[in-house]
Scaffold this active site. Structure first.
Site, mmCIF file in Angstrom:
data_model
loop_
_atom_site.group_PDB
_atom_site.id
_atom_site.type_symbol
_atom_site.label_atom_id
_atom_site.label_comp_id
_atom_site.label_asym_id
_atom_site.label_seq_id
_atom_site.Cartn_x
_atom_site.Cartn_y
_atom_site.Cartn_z
ATOM 1 N N HIS A 162 95.098 21.268 130.934
ATOM 2 C CA HIS A 162 95.898 20.926 132.125
ATOM 3 C C HIS A 162 95.105 21.096 133.417
ATOM 4 O O HIS A 162 95.623 21.586 134.424
ATOM 5 C CB HIS A 162 97.189 21.754 132.175
ATOM 6 N N ASN A 195 106.532 20.417 129.180
ATOM 7 C CA ASN A 195 105.833 19.135 129.116
ATOM 8 C C ASN A 195 106.822 18.012 129.383
ATOM 9 O O ASN A 195 108.029 18.246 129.495
ATOM 10 C CB ASN A 195 105.213 18.948 127.721
ATOM 11 N N TYR A 228 98.947 32.400 128.519
ATOM 12 C CA TYR A 228 98.968 31.812 129.861
ATOM 13 C C TYR A 228 98.680 32.860 130.932
ATOM 14 O O TYR A 228 97.863 32.636 131.827
ATOM 15 C CB TYR A 228 100.296 31.087 130.113
#
Ligand code: NDP
Length: 508
Positions: free
Chosen positions: A55, A128, A338
């Site tokens: 990303h 998403n 993350y």
């Protein structure tokens, strides 16, 4: 001296020049003592931070979530407490595989990340534009991403690697079908849906838990490009999303989504033929209908892209009281991965950067101490309280009243392989046979045939076998498209009809 602001060093000392090096004589070499020159060059060297491994290419905006329906029977989260309540949001959309300079209009899944600045801290929904994903276990995530990135020798993207991996992974066929369908190239972020994708949980004041899926349905309508349209756009500009999004917001044409949820009572999990915590599966709408929650509007461009979009750090670990996790294995992996990516990419105290700090929270008190970017005073409540427990009444303490209701778990600790691989074909079959129109199926066949054209025959055959298990028509359709492609016989394949009068590009 004019009445303009005085230029200074970063330490605040006024600067006599920002243009002329200090030299030994009019034509002599530069003096090392010209520290501001060294400082300027050194800063330029440090203008990039590590690129996100996935990303990397993204577009962002600020906006508002307005609650339009009361869902307080499911959750005590303050963000949903009143109809009409507004919460500030920072959104970032992205492609998955491309590097920072990649073209926007590429065929790829789009990231759809939202940071809600709620009064009880930041809630991040890191989803998403598709409701499912390629793999259901975090063990497979690094391998999957490697197949999307560059080959170590050719330094090129490798369709052979992608389809080799997918063919060994029938759980991927649901997501690959969506990727190769029309929705694989949205026109811009405003023209696509967003999904929280994982199953999360909501819990209410009575301590009842519900499993939940989050959906954001575009209110501007879906708009997608064919490969040919995308190639034409990329030939003109690589930044079509950034241009569209920026211009739409500057012109007051604000992108909007309807926020909806699907809700499953806690005790229902296990009653479905599919695992409701499997990220490669959706919950069919007939079983769990969409419930309206609110409206998301993006209405402000950030003043500084780097400060708010590049520095934005989204993590599924950021939840708030009333919202919780689920046993979804991919979610469990991302809760760690993350936040850890941000500690590496931005630094230990990344949560205190302007994009990330919990600006709407009543309290932000914690005992984390030193480390990179410690640019703020202690937040423990008392100068001597740098550890806990302690004797200081002013120092922050935990609040047991915000504890999530206990989750009953039973079973043996083991490494489970799903017992019923046939289940992986059911939902892509429904998408292929019942949701997609005849024309959409033809475009899917052609897109898939194009994508796998460079692959070896053995990889192709393994993938055809997967498609055949979804539907014999699917396999036959892609085989025929591959033949048509090779024969240069694709003129009869349908394009995407223009369904509204909005321009193809907002900027045009
Ligand atoms: P429904 O007929 O109730 O809904 C079909 C869904 O498919 C809609 O949400 C629609 O989105 C979406 N859709 C349409 N075209 C595409 C595409 N090319 N790629 C991805 N999604 C698309 O169906 P069910 O709920 O019974 O599910 C049937 C199948 O639809 C599923 O197996 C799944 O593949 C797909 N799907 C289901 C979703 C769900 O949460 N139930 C969500 C998205 C897809 P929209 O309403 O915006 O047009």
């Amino acid at each position: 001296m004019s009445d303009r602001k005085r230029l200074t060093t970063t330490a605040g000392s006024p600067m006599p020049t920002n243009e002329y090096s200090m030299t030994a004589g009019k034509r002599g070499p530069v003096l090392m003592q010209d520290y501001q020159l060294i400082e300027k060059l050194a800063h330029q060297n440090r203008e990039r931070i590590p690129e996100r491994v996935v990303h990397a290419k993204g577009w962002g905006a600020m906006g508002t979530l307005t609650i339009t329906n009361d869902i307080s029977k499911y959750t005590c989260a303050k963000i949903f407490s009143d109809v009409g309540k507004k919460t500030e949001v920072l959104a970032r959309w992205s492609t998955v595989a491309g590097e920072q300079g990649a073209a926007d209009a590429e065929r790829d899944v789009r990231g759809f990340s939202l940071k809600f600045y709620t009064e009880e801290g930041n809630w991040d929904l890191v989803g998403n534009n598709t409701p499912v994903f390629f793999v259901r276990d975090a063990y497979k995530f690094p391998d999957f991403i490697r197949t999307q990135k560059r080959h170590p020798k050719t330094n090129l993207r490798s369709p052979e690697a992608m389809f080799d991996f997918w063919a060994a992974q029938p759980e991927s066929v649901h997501q690959v079908t969506i990727l190769m369908s029309d929705r694989g190239i949205p026109a811009n972020p405003a023209r696509m849906n967003g999904y929280g994708s994982h199953t999360f949980s909501l819990w209410n004041d009575k301590g009842e838990r519900f499993w939940v899926k989050f959906h954001f349905k575009t209110m501007m309508g879906h708009k997608t490009y064919t490969n040919e349209q995308a190639e034409e756009i990329i030939g003109k500009t690589r930044e079509s999303y950034q241009e569209d999004l920026y211009n739409m917001i500057e012109e007051g044409n604000f992108p909007k989504w309807r926020m909806m949820i699907q809700v499953m009572p806690e005790e229902d999990a296990g009653k479905q033929p599919y695992n409701p915590f499997d990220l490669t599966k959706v919950w069919p709408h007939d079983d769990y209908p969409l419930i309206e929650v609110g409206e998301l509007e993006m209405n402000e461009n950030p003043e500084n892209y780097f400060m708010y979009v590049e520095n934005a750090a989204y993590s599924p670990s950021n939840i708030v009281p009333g919202i919780g996790f689920s046993p979804d294995k991919m979610l469990q992996g991302r809760i760690f991965a993350y936040a850890d990516a941000h500690r590496y990419r931005l630094g230990t105290h990344y949560e205190q950067l302007p994009a990330n700090h919990a600006k709407a929270a009543k309290d932000v008190n914690f005992y984390h101490k030193d480390g990179s970017m410690r640019f703020f005073p202690p937040k423990t409540g008392h100068v001597d309280a740098y550890y806990e427990p302690n004797q200081y009444d002013e120092a922050a303490v935990a609040d047991p009243s915000v504890a999530e209701p206990p989750l009953k778990i039973d079973g043996d600790a083991d490494r489970y392989d799903p017992a019923d691989p046939d289940a992986d074909y059911v939902q892509p079959r429904a998408l292929y046979a019942e949701v997609l129109s005849e024309d959409e199926r033809k475009r899917l066949h052609l897109n898939m045939a194009r994508a796998m054209a460079p692959c070896s025959d053995s990889v192709k055959e393994r993938w055809y076998a997967v498609l055949g298990k979804v539907s014999p028509d699917y396999e036959a359709g892609v085989r025929k498209a591959a033949d048509d492609l090779e024969a240069g016989n694709i003129d009869d394949y349908p394009g995407i009809p223009v369904t509204d009068d909005t321009p193809v590009r907002a900027a045009e």
